[in-house]
Design a protein around this motif. Structure first.
Motif, PDB file in Angstrom:
ATOM      1  N   LEU A  56       0.839  -1.192   0.000  1.00  0.00           N
ATOM      2  CA  LEU A  56       0.000   0.000   0.000  1.00  0.00           C
ATOM      3  C   LEU A  56       0.879   1.249   0.000  1.00  0.00           C
ATOM      4  CD1 LEU A  56      -2.640  -1.030   2.715  1.00  0.00           C
ATOM      5  CD2 LEU A  56      -2.741  -1.379   0.242  1.00  0.00           C
ATOM      6  N   TRP A  57       0.391   2.306  -0.674  1.00  0.00           N
ATOM      7  CA  TRP A  57       1.140   3.554  -0.713  1.00  0.00           C
ATOM      8  C   TRP A  57       1.388   4.093   0.693  1.00  0.00           C
ATOM      9  CZ3 TRP A  57       3.949   5.291  -4.494  1.00  0.00           C
ATOM     10  CH2 TRP A  57       3.611   5.020  -5.823  1.00  0.00           C
ATOM     11  N   SER A  58       0.342   4.117   1.525  1.00  0.00           N
ATOM     12  CA  SER A  58       0.467   4.692   2.861  1.00  0.00           C
ATOM     13  C   SER A  58       1.445   3.892   3.709  1.00  0.00           C
ATOM     14  CB  SER A  58      -0.909   4.742   3.546  1.00  0.00           C
ATOM     15  OG  SER A  58      -1.522   3.460   3.523  1.00  0.00           O
ATOM     16  N   ASP A  59       1.371   2.563   3.607  1.00  0.00           N
ATOM     17  CA  ASP A  59       2.283   1.692   4.340  1.00  0.00           C
ATOM     18  C   ASP A  59       3.728   1.956   3.918  1.00  0.00           C
ATOM     19  OD1 ASP A  59       3.130  -0.395   6.001  1.00  0.00           O
ATOM     20  OD2 ASP A  59       2.857  -1.903   4.435  1.00  0.00           O
ATOM     21  N   MET A  60       3.936   2.102   2.613  1.00  0.00           N
ATOM     22  CA  MET A  60       5.278   2.322   2.086  1.00  0.00           C
ATOM     23  C   MET A  60       5.809   3.697   2.492  1.00  0.00           C
ATOM     24  SD  MET A  60       6.636   2.147  -1.868  1.00  0.00           S
ATOM     25  CE  MET A  60       5.617   3.509  -2.414  1.00  0.00           C
ATOM     26  N   ILE A  61       5.029   4.755   2.265  1.00  0.00           N
ATOM     27  CA  ILE A  61       5.495   6.113   2.536  1.00  0.00           C
ATOM     28  C   ILE A  61       5.734   6.318   4.026  1.00  0.00           C
ATOM     29  CG2 ILE A  61       4.849   8.561   2.451  1.00  0.00           C
ATOM     30  CD1 ILE A  61       3.289   7.886  -0.137  1.00  0.00           C
ATOM     31  N   GLY A  62       4.781   5.855   4.852  1.00  0.00           N
ATOM     32  CA  GLY A  62       4.919   6.024   6.299  1.00  0.00           C
ATOM     33  C   GLY A  62       6.156   5.344   6.837  1.00  0.00           C
ATOM     34  N   ASN A  63       6.450   4.141   6.338  1.00  0.00           N
ATOM     35  CA  ASN A  63       7.603   3.407   6.835  1.00  0.00           C
ATOM     36  C   ASN A  63       8.920   3.924   6.273  1.00  0.00           C
ATOM     37  OD1 ASN A  63       6.969   1.044   8.709  1.00  0.00           O
ATOM     38  ND2 ASN A  63       5.320   0.955   7.190  1.00  0.00           N
ATOM     39  N   ILE A  64       8.889   4.509   5.080  1.00  0.00           N
ATOM     40  CA  ILE A  64      10.105   5.155   4.571  1.00  0.00           C
ATOM     41  C   ILE A  64      10.463   6.345   5.467  1.00  0.00           C
ATOM     42  CG2 ILE A  64      11.020   6.586   2.703  1.00  0.00           C
ATOM     43  CD1 ILE A  64       9.632   4.682   0.741  1.00  0.00           C
ATOM     44  N   PHE A  65       9.441   7.128   5.856  1.00  0.00           N
ATOM     45  CA  PHE A  65       9.688   8.230   6.790  1.00  0.00           C
ATOM     46  C   PHE A  65      10.221   7.692   8.120  1.00  0.00           C
ATOM     47  CE2 PHE A  65       6.477  11.024   4.441  1.00  0.00           C
ATOM     48  CZ  PHE A  65       7.460  11.859   3.941  1.00  0.00           C
ATOM     49  N   GLY A  66       9.662   6.555   8.587  1.00  0.00           N
ATOM     50  CA  GLY A  66      10.135   5.962   9.829  1.00  0.00           C
ATOM     51  C   GLY A  66      11.589   5.530   9.734  1.00  0.00           C
ATOM     52  N   LEU A  67      11.956   4.996   8.578  1.00  0.00           N
ATOM     53  CA  LEU A  67      13.339   4.571   8.356  1.00  0.00           C
ATOM     54  C   LEU A  67      14.287   5.772   8.367  1.00  0.00           C
ATOM     55  CD1 LEU A  67      14.741   1.846   7.777  1.00  0.00           C
ATOM     56  CD2 LEU A  67      14.530   2.355   5.343  1.00  0.00           C
ATOM     57  N   ILE A  68      13.850   6.860   7.714  1.00  0.00           N
ATOM     58  CA  ILE A  68      14.655   8.088   7.704  1.00  0.00           C
ATOM     59  C   ILE A  68      14.803   8.631   9.123  1.00  0.00           C
ATOM     60  CG2 ILE A  68      14.718  10.490   6.930  1.00  0.00           C
ATOM     61  CD1 ILE A  68      13.248   9.548   4.367  1.00  0.00           C
ATOM     62  N   ALA A  69      13.705   8.576   9.899  1.00  0.00           N
ATOM     63  CA  ALA A  69      13.746   9.074  11.278  1.00  0.00           C
ATOM     64  C   ALA A  69      14.743   8.281  12.113  1.00  0.00           C
ATOM     65  CB  ALA A  69      12.354   8.995  11.905  1.00  0.00           C
ATOM     66  N   LEU A  70      14.782   6.956  11.912  1.00  0.00           N
ATOM     67  CA  LEU A  70      15.722   6.125  12.664  1.00  0.00           C
ATOM     68  C   LEU A  70      17.161   6.455  12.276  1.00  0.00           C
ATOM     69  CD1 LEU A  70      15.813   3.828  14.757  1.00  0.00           C
ATOM     70  CD2 LEU A  70      15.931   2.224  12.854  1.00  0.00           C
ATOM     71  N   ALA A  71      17.398   6.652  10.976  1.00  0.00           N
ATOM     72  CA  ALA A  71      18.747   7.014  10.516  1.00  0.00           C
ATOM     73  C   ALA A  71      19.164   8.371  11.086  1.00  0.00           C
ATOM     74  CB  ALA A  71      18.784   7.046   8.990  1.00  0.00           C
ATOM     75  N   LEU A  72      18.228   9.325  11.153  1.00  0.00           N
ATOM     76  CA  LEU A  72      18.528  10.629  11.741  1.00  0.00           C
ATOM     77  C   LEU A  72      18.793  10.496  13.237  1.00  0.00           C
ATOM     78  CD1 LEU A  72      15.892  12.827   9.874  1.00  0.00           C
ATOM     79  CD2 LEU A  72      18.377  12.981   9.634  1.00  0.00           C
ATOM     80  N   GLY A  73      18.073   9.572  13.893  1.00  0.00           N
ATOM     81  CA  GLY A  73      18.325   9.319  15.306  1.00  0.00           C
ATOM     82  C   GLY A  73      19.725   8.786  15.523  1.00  0.00           C
ATOM     83  N   TRP A  74      20.168   7.930  14.638  1.00  0.00           N
ATOM     84  CA  TRP A  74      21.532   7.400  14.691  1.00  0.00           C
ATOM     85  C   TRP A  74      22.538   8.555  14.643  1.00  0.00           C
ATOM     86  CZ3 TRP A  74      23.743   4.029  10.097  1.00  0.00           C
ATOM     87  CH2 TRP A  74      25.090   3.753  10.329  1.00  0.00           C
ATOM     88  N   ARG A  75      22.267   9.546  13.764  1.00  0.00           N
ATOM     89  CA  ARG A  75      23.162  10.696  13.628  1.00  0.00           C
ATOM     90  C   ARG A  75      22.921  11.736  14.716  1.00  0.00           C
ATOM     91  NH1 ARG A  75      27.244   9.273  11.639  1.00  0.00           N
ATOM     92  NH2 ARG A  75      27.787  11.449  11.251  1.00  0.00           N
ATOM     93  N   ARG A  76      21.982  11.481  15.622  1.00  0.00           N
ATOM     94  CA  ARG A  76      21.619  12.384  16.712  1.00  0.00           C
ATOM     95  C   ARG A  76      21.133  13.730  16.183  1.00  0.00           C
ATOM     96  NH1 ARG A  76      26.355  13.367  19.875  1.00  0.00           N
ATOM     97  NH2 ARG A  76      27.430  12.999  17.929  1.00  0.00           N
ATOM     98  N   SER A  77      20.458  13.691  15.042  1.00  0.00           N
ATOM     99  CA  SER A  77      19.888  14.904  14.458  1.00  0.00           C
ATOM    100  C   SER A  77      18.513  15.158  15.061  1.00  0.00           C
ATOM    101  CB  SER A  77      19.751  14.755  12.939  1.00  0.00           C
ATOM    102  OG  SER A  77      18.959  15.791  12.408  1.00  0.00           O
ATOM    103  N   ILE A  78      18.263  16.401  15.439  1.00  0.00           N
ATOM    104  CA  ILE A  78      16.978  16.752  16.026  1.00  0.00           C
ATOM    105  C   ILE A  78      15.827  16.566  15.045  1.00  0.00           C
ATOM    106  CG2 ILE A  78      17.020  19.206  15.419  1.00  0.00           C
ATOM    107  CD1 ILE A  78      16.022  19.707  18.338  1.00  0.00           C
ATOM    108  N   TRP A  79      16.165  16.510  13.734  1.00  0.00           N
ATOM    109  CA  TRP A  79      15.121  16.325  12.725  1.00  0.00           C
ATOM    110  C   TRP A  79      14.544  14.910  12.758  1.00  0.00           C
ATOM    111  CZ3 TRP A  79      12.833  20.304  10.745  1.00  0.00           C
ATOM    112  CH2 TRP A  79      13.522  21.522  10.695  1.00  0.00           C
ATOM    113  N   SER A  80      15.136  14.037  13.531  1.00  0.00           N
ATOM    114  CA  SER A  80      14.568  12.702  13.716  1.00  0.00           C
ATOM    115  C   SER A  80      13.136  12.779  14.216  1.00  0.00           C
ATOM    116  CB  SER A  80      15.432  11.903  14.712  1.00  0.00           C
ATOM    117  OG  SER A  80      14.826  10.678  15.052  1.00  0.00           O
TER     118      SER A  80
END
Length: 213
Positions: A17-41
């Motif tokens: 599903l589009w929503s499942d895909m888009i939402g989880n891509i954002f979640g993946l980006i958020a986790l990667a930003l968390g790894w970098r300790r970026s507040i944008w996570s």
């Protein structure tokens, strides 16, 4: 929203599903930003929760409710990191291991919360098809985000434990892209865990007298 909940493509006989895909891509980006300790996570995490809320609302009410909690904790995490962002040696937040008391408190909260949420799901079956694993993921996600907001290395361990149940559950409920993304989460968690562990040692290192701060 109907278009977001339509099928994007089929992968390995799984309907994505589009929503499942888009939402989880954002979640993946958020986790990667968390790894970098970026507040944008945190805002990316909020956006992920918002999209996934739309994905789950008409089908898995309990999972949709989880996204409301995720968005709330994301707002709190944004505030926490804004308050602490200059405490690290490189201008980012400092990270550390939790104390034994904090670990015990998080484990107790996770256990009690899982039981409470599972009983709620069992009392209201429309909220969840799988009360116990849903409750485990629901509460585990909140505990992981809390630990992330406090800059605790245990954040990564919590995510790893959530992944172990999240992968099969998402495939079983037809959210295949969520399942695939949870596998990628697992790899990011292992790398992020190592990075935060090393940084926690540097951040906790005492400054020598006479050395530049």
């Amino acid at each position: 929203m109907n278009r977001l909940n339509s099928e994007a493509f089929v992968l390995f006989d799984q309907h994505i599903l589009w929503s499942d895909m888009i939402g989880n891509i954002f979640g993946l980006i958020a986790l990667a930003l968390g790894w970098r300790r970026s507040i944008w996570s945190w805002p990316v995490q909020f956006l992920s929760g918002l999209v996934l809320f739309g994905a789950f609302y008409s089908h898995l009410t309990g999972s949709a409710g989880k996204q409301v909690v995720v968005m709330t904790v994301a707002g709190w995490g944004w505030w926490q990191w804004n308050r602490r962002r200059h405490q690290g040696e490189d201008g980012q937040i400092s990270v550390r291991f939790a104390t034994w008391r904090e670990r015990a408190a998080m484990l107790a909260a996770a256990a009690a919360g899982t039981v409470a949420v599972a009983l709620l799901f069992k009392a209201y079956p429309s909220l969840s098809w799988d009360p116990w694993p849903d409750a485990y993921i629901f509460v585990g996600t909140v505990v992981a985000m809390y630990a992330q907001a406090r800059g605790m290395v245990e954040f990564w361990f919590a995510w790893l434990l959530v992944d172990l149940v999240g992968v099969p559950l998402n495939f079983a409920n037809g959210y295949a892209f969520s399942g695939f993304v949870y596998v990628i989460y697992g790899a990011l968690v292992l790398w992020g865990m190592r990075d935060w562990w090393l940084r926690s040692r540097r951040d906790s290192r005492p400054v020598l007298e006479g050395a530049p701060a």
